[in-house]
Design a protein around this motif. Sequence first.
Motif, PDB file in Angstrom:
ATOM      1  N   LEU A   1      55.425  35.588  64.018  1.00  0.00           N
ATOM      2  CA  LEU A   1      56.258  34.448  64.674  1.00  0.00           C
ATOM      3  C   LEU A   1      56.288  34.360  65.883  1.00  0.00           C
ATOM      4  O   LEU A   1      56.632  33.533  66.396  1.00  0.00           O
ATOM      5  N   TRP A   2      56.099  35.576  66.611  1.00  0.00           N
ATOM      6  CA  TRP A   2      56.225  35.692  68.141  1.00  0.00           C
ATOM      7  C   TRP A   2      54.893  34.975  68.444  1.00  0.00           C
ATOM      8  O   TRP A   2      55.088  34.216  69.455  1.00  0.00           O
ATOM      9  N   VAL A   3      53.785  35.194  67.920  1.00  0.00           N
ATOM     10  CA  VAL A   3      52.548  34.480  68.078  1.00  0.00           C
ATOM     11  C   VAL A   3      52.751  32.892  68.287  1.00  0.00           C
ATOM     12  O   VAL A   3      52.419  32.070  68.967  1.00  0.00           O
ATOM     13  N   MET A   4      53.284  32.525  66.941  1.00  0.00           N
ATOM     14  CA  MET A   4      53.530  31.065  66.834  1.00  0.00           C
ATOM     15  C   MET A   4      54.407  30.712  67.949  1.00  0.00           C
ATOM     16  O   MET A   4      54.085  29.276  68.074  1.00  0.00           O
ATOM     17  N   ASN A   5      55.295  31.218  68.136  1.00  0.00           N
ATOM     18  CA  ASN A   5      56.488  30.488  69.146  1.00  0.00           C
ATOM     19  C   ASN A   5      55.720  30.727  70.455  1.00  0.00           C
ATOM     20  O   ASN A   5      56.217  30.131  71.574  1.00  0.00           O
ATOM     21  N   ARG A   6      55.038  31.725  70.823  1.00  0.00           N
ATOM     22  CA  ARG A   6      54.555  32.055  71.969  1.00  0.00           C
ATOM     23  C   ARG A   6      53.329  30.804  72.672  1.00  0.00           C
ATOM     24  O   ARG A   6      53.459  30.442  73.784  1.00  0.00           O
ATOM     25  N   PHE A   7      52.424  30.411  71.857  1.00  0.00           N
ATOM     26  CA  PHE A   7      51.651  29.389  72.224  1.00  0.00           C
ATOM     27  C   PHE A   7      52.185  28.133  72.089  1.00  0.00           C
ATOM     28  O   PHE A   7      52.680  27.695  71.019  1.00  0.00           O
ATOM     29  N   PRO A   8      51.646  26.797  72.803  1.00  0.00           N
ATOM     30  CA  PRO A   8      52.026  25.726  72.745  1.00  0.00           C
ATOM     31  C   PRO A   8      51.451  25.105  71.476  1.00  0.00           C
ATOM     32  O   PRO A   8      50.508  25.453  70.854  1.00  0.00           O
ATOM     33  N   GLN A   9      52.228  24.060  70.953  1.00  0.00           N
ATOM     34  CA  GLN A   9      52.038  23.367  69.708  1.00  0.00           C
ATOM     35  C   GLN A   9      51.230  22.202  69.910  1.00  0.00           C
ATOM     36  O   GLN A   9      51.738  21.611  70.763  1.00  0.00           O
ATOM     37  N   ALA A  10      50.116  21.915  69.331  1.00  0.00           N
ATOM     38  CA  ALA A  10      49.562  20.708  69.254  1.00  0.00           C
ATOM     39  C   ALA A  10      50.295  19.607  68.549  1.00  0.00           C
ATOM     40  O   ALA A  10      50.940  19.982  67.625  1.00  0.00           O
ATOM     41  N   PRO A  11      50.196  18.351  69.040  1.00  0.00           N
ATOM     42  CA  PRO A  11      50.811  17.258  68.429  1.00  0.00           C
ATOM     43  C   PRO A  11      50.502  17.204  66.582  1.00  0.00           C
ATOM     44  O   PRO A  11      49.604  17.606  66.276  1.00  0.00           O
ATOM     45  N   PHE A  12      51.513  17.001  65.974  1.00  0.00           N
ATOM     46  CA  PHE A  12      51.380  17.088  64.645  1.00  0.00           C
ATOM     47  C   PHE A  12      50.781  15.446  64.366  1.00  0.00           C
ATOM     48  O   PHE A  12      51.349  14.577  64.717  1.00  0.00           O
TER      49      PHE A  12
END
Length: 164
Positions: A44-55
Amino acid sequence: MSVVTFRWSRFILRLGGCLFLWWVLTGGRASSWLIGLPTIALALWVMNRFPQAPFWPISVAGLLRFIPYFLLQSVRGGVDVARRAYSPTLPLDPEIIEFPLTLPAGRPQMFFLNSVSLLPGTLSADLNGTTLKVHVLDRKVDPQLGQLENRVAQLFKCPLGSEK
């Protein structure tokens, strides 16, 4: 929906997904949670740490057009590699070629990279920015990467670089 509410909703969905996945993978054994909870927290930390690409949602019409293409290219790729493996007279002339990607970053680009290997005699080798290096078994055969990129763009209903 406010940004804070959206982030918490996304976090709760991810947490639930991770918990469920761990439970399924371990058969629900209670002893597995000793390792599972720290692992899920790290994920969860890794998922929230890095920016998300557009869906980019998948188009149903694009999917219906992509499935037969995928199946045909998979069979062609398998037959081509098998023919080359069992025929000493069929020459190999391998090369690494560069293909400039025009798909947007995120799911469309990753799907394309993973799909390149279904084309006869090709394998994704490296991604450097917007340039994909592809290993081809025969430099004289067109790997039809542009056609695959168009199919993936239709699948995700996304514009290619020249159409933006």
